[in-house]
Scaffold this motif. Structure first.
Motif, PDB file in Angstrom:
ATOM      1  N   ASP A  11       0.909  -1.146  -0.006  1.00 59.19           N
ATOM      2  CA  ASP A  11       0.157  -0.200   0.217  1.00 59.19           C
ATOM      3  C   ASP A  11       0.952   1.115   0.029  1.00 59.19           C
ATOM      4  N   SER A  12       0.795   2.029  -1.161  1.00 62.73           N
ATOM      5  CA  SER A  12       1.725   3.194  -1.204  1.00 62.73           C
ATOM      6  C   SER A  12       1.113   4.102  -0.689  1.00 62.73           C
ATOM      7  N   GLY A  13      -0.074   4.195  -0.284  1.00 62.44           N
ATOM      8  CA  GLY A  13      -0.934   5.184   0.553  1.00 62.44           C
ATOM      9  C   GLY A  13      -0.778   5.114   2.169  1.00 62.44           C
ATOM     10  N   CYS A  14      -0.286   3.958   2.533  1.00 59.86           N
ATOM     11  CA  CYS A  14      -0.136   3.827   4.063  1.00 59.86           C
ATOM     12  C   CYS A  14       1.410   4.107   4.556  1.00 59.86           C
ATOM     13  N   GLU A  15       1.433   4.785   5.695  1.00 55.43           N
ATOM     14  CA  GLU A  15       2.727   5.361   6.383  1.00 55.43           C
ATOM     15  C   GLU A  15       3.425   4.255   7.427  1.00 55.43           C
ATOM     16  N   GLY A  16       2.637   3.192   7.556  1.00 52.92           N
ATOM     17  CA  GLY A  16       3.190   2.159   8.807  1.00 52.92           C
ATOM     18  C   GLY A  16       3.246   0.903   7.778  1.00 52.92           C
ATOM     19  N   ILE A  17       3.830   0.042   8.939  1.00 61.84           N
ATOM     20  CA  ILE A  17       3.765  -1.501   8.598  1.00 61.84           C
ATOM     21  C   ILE A  17       2.994  -2.214   9.526  1.00 61.84           C
ATOM     22  N   LEU A  87       8.063  -0.104   1.131  1.00 59.67           N
ATOM     23  CA  LEU A  87       8.255  -0.062  -0.272  1.00 59.67           C
ATOM     24  C   LEU A  87       9.510   0.934  -0.540  1.00 59.67           C
ATOM     25  N   CYS A  88       9.803   1.841   0.241  1.00 56.52           N
ATOM     26  CA  CYS A  88      11.043   2.738   0.014  1.00 56.52           C
ATOM     27  C   CYS A  88      12.467   1.669   0.469  1.00 56.52           C
ATOM     28  N   GLN A  89      12.314   1.271   1.385  1.00 58.52           N
ATOM     29  CA  GLN A  89      13.635   0.511   1.999  1.00 58.52           C
ATOM     30  C   GLN A  89      14.235  -0.680   1.045  1.00 58.52           C
ATOM     31  N   PHE A  90      13.072  -1.483   0.400  1.00 53.51           N
ATOM     32  CA  PHE A  90      13.440  -2.196  -0.514  1.00 53.51           C
ATOM     33  C   PHE A  90      13.332  -1.936  -1.885  1.00 53.51           C
ATOM     34  N   GLU A  91      13.262  -0.596  -2.404  1.00 54.66           N
ATOM     35  CA  GLU A  91      12.951  -0.056  -3.772  1.00 54.66           C
ATOM     36  C   GLU A  91      11.939  -0.939  -4.430  1.00 54.66           C
ATOM     37  N   ILE A  92      10.671  -0.974  -3.852  1.00 53.78           N
ATOM     38  CA  ILE A  92       9.550  -1.652  -4.393  1.00 53.78           C
ATOM     39  C   ILE A  92       8.780  -0.743  -5.479  1.00 53.78           C
ATOM     40  N   LEU A  93       8.602  -1.105  -6.590  1.00 58.07           N
ATOM     41  CA  LEU A  93       7.956  -0.454  -7.690  1.00 58.07           C
ATOM     42  C   LEU A  93       6.463  -1.035  -7.847  1.00 58.07           C
ATOM     43  N   LEU A  94       5.449  -0.302  -7.697  1.00 59.09           N
ATOM     44  CA  LEU A  94       4.170  -0.824  -8.363  1.00 59.09           C
ATOM     45  C   LEU A  94       3.815  -0.398  -9.558  1.00 59.09           C
ATOM     46  N   ASP A  95       4.136  -1.288 -10.474  1.00 58.39           N
ATOM     47  CA  ASP A  95       3.935  -1.110 -12.180  1.00 58.39           C
ATOM     48  C   ASP A  95       2.650  -1.131 -12.696  1.00 58.39           C
ATOM     49  N   PHE A  96       1.649  -0.266 -12.552  1.00 59.02           N
ATOM     50  CA  PHE A  96       0.309  -0.465 -13.137  1.00 59.02           C
ATOM     51  C   PHE A  96       0.397  -0.665 -14.510  1.00 59.02           C
ATOM     52  N   LYS A  97       1.318  -0.382 -15.256  1.00 56.78           N
ATOM     53  CA  LYS A  97       1.232  -0.255 -16.755  1.00 56.78           C
ATOM     54  C   LYS A  97       1.522  -1.741 -17.108  1.00 56.78           C
ATOM     55  N   MET A 103      10.645  -5.606  -7.680  1.00 55.72           N
ATOM     56  CA  MET A 103      11.631  -5.435  -6.646  1.00 55.72           C
ATOM     57  C   MET A 103      13.143  -5.709  -7.095  1.00 55.72           C
ATOM     58  N   GLY A 104      13.734  -4.528  -7.359  1.00 55.21           N
ATOM     59  CA  GLY A 104      15.100  -5.013  -8.116  1.00 55.21           C
ATOM     60  C   GLY A 104      14.987  -5.473  -9.249  1.00 55.21           C
ATOM     61  N   LYS A 105      15.658  -6.597  -9.631  1.00 55.30           N
ATOM     62  CA  LYS A 105      15.675  -7.374 -10.855  1.00 55.30           C
ATOM     63  C   LYS A 105      14.400  -8.602 -10.963  1.00 55.30           C
ATOM     64  N   LEU A 106      13.553  -8.609  -9.645  1.00 55.60           N
ATOM     65  CA  LEU A 106      12.799  -9.555  -9.762  1.00 55.60           C
ATOM     66  C   LEU A 106      11.250  -8.793 -10.148  1.00 55.60           C
ATOM     67  N   SER A 107      10.543  -9.484 -10.684  1.00 59.64           N
ATOM     68  CA  SER A 107       9.134  -8.843 -11.087  1.00 59.64           C
ATOM     69  C   SER A 107       7.928 -10.125 -10.620  1.00 59.64           C
TER      70      SER A 107
END
Length: 213
Positions: A11-17, A87-97, A103-107
């Motif tokens: 959840d990119s709109g959540c500020e917690g874990i 998400l920032c710590q592990f450089e996770i990208l939510l690719d909607f396209k 996550m890095g080289k993994l998809s």
């Protein structure tokens, strides 16, 4: 999470874990009480909750493994919600396209693959009759007719004892409406046949109220 597969929301709109209290209880994860409760502000104005407990557990996401702190909350539907800090710590990208999570080289493709939400909903609707039939076959003892017999004795059998069995309670004799007499007679016959009720003479009895449904 802690060696157990968990249903996770990124959840990119959540500020917690956050982690579900049900998951913590089911897996007996060690938790601790927070010295100062944390206010959990929800999206709606005026809607908020309080976080009283937390825990630290090992989390495995793909090939990445780390130890993470979680706030324990009453999460609905999901076991874990991983917000922006994770998400920032592990450089996770939510690719909607491309309909995937990177996550890095993994998809990782989403659970619907290339389906649109509308198509996914249509597929779920088509599965409902098959699921309903499977549930009815698997739980015939629940969905079937009520057996006309007394249930077996349990480890604890309760009894309702009158405080004063000699006390006479005076009240107006109730009358069953004509429209409900047939249903009442059917109910009496069914309960007597099953042994739930016994016919006997008494000076008084508790009135029964019959309401149409």
């Amino acid at each position: 999470i802690g060696g157990t597969k968990a249903h996770c929301l990124l959840d990119s709109g959540c500020e917690g874990i956050m982690i579900s209290s049900d998951l913590v209880h089911a897996n007996k994860l060690p938790k601790f009480e927070l010295e100062k409760p944390v206010i959990l502000q929800l999206a709606c104005v005026g809607s908020k909750s309080t976080v009283q407990y937390g825990l630290t557990a090992k989390i495995l996401l793909g090939k990445e493994k780390c130890e993470e702190y979680f706030n324990i909350v009453n999460v609905n539907y999901y076991d874990v919600i991983l917000g922006t800090p994770f998400l920032c710590q592990f450089e996770i990208l939510l690719d909607f396209k491309n309909n995937c999570v990177k996550m890095g080289k993994l998809s990782f493709p989403n659970r619907f693959g290339s389906l649109t939400p509308t198509e996914a909903d249509e597929n779920e609707d088509r599965d409902i009759p098959a699921l309903r039939e499977a549930w009815q076959e698997g739980y015939t003892d629940i969905f079937g007719d009520i057996p006309l017999e007394l249930p077996p004795f349990r480890a604890v059998n309760h009894e309702i004892k009158l405080i004063d069995p000699l006390k006479v309670i005076r009240y107006r004799t109730p009358r069953c409406p004509e429209a409900l007499k047939k249903q009442l007679i059917d109910k009496i016959n069914q309960y007597v046949t099953a042994g739930w009720w016994r016919q006997m003479s008494t000076q008084q009895a508790v009135p029964m109220l019959c309401l149409p449904k």
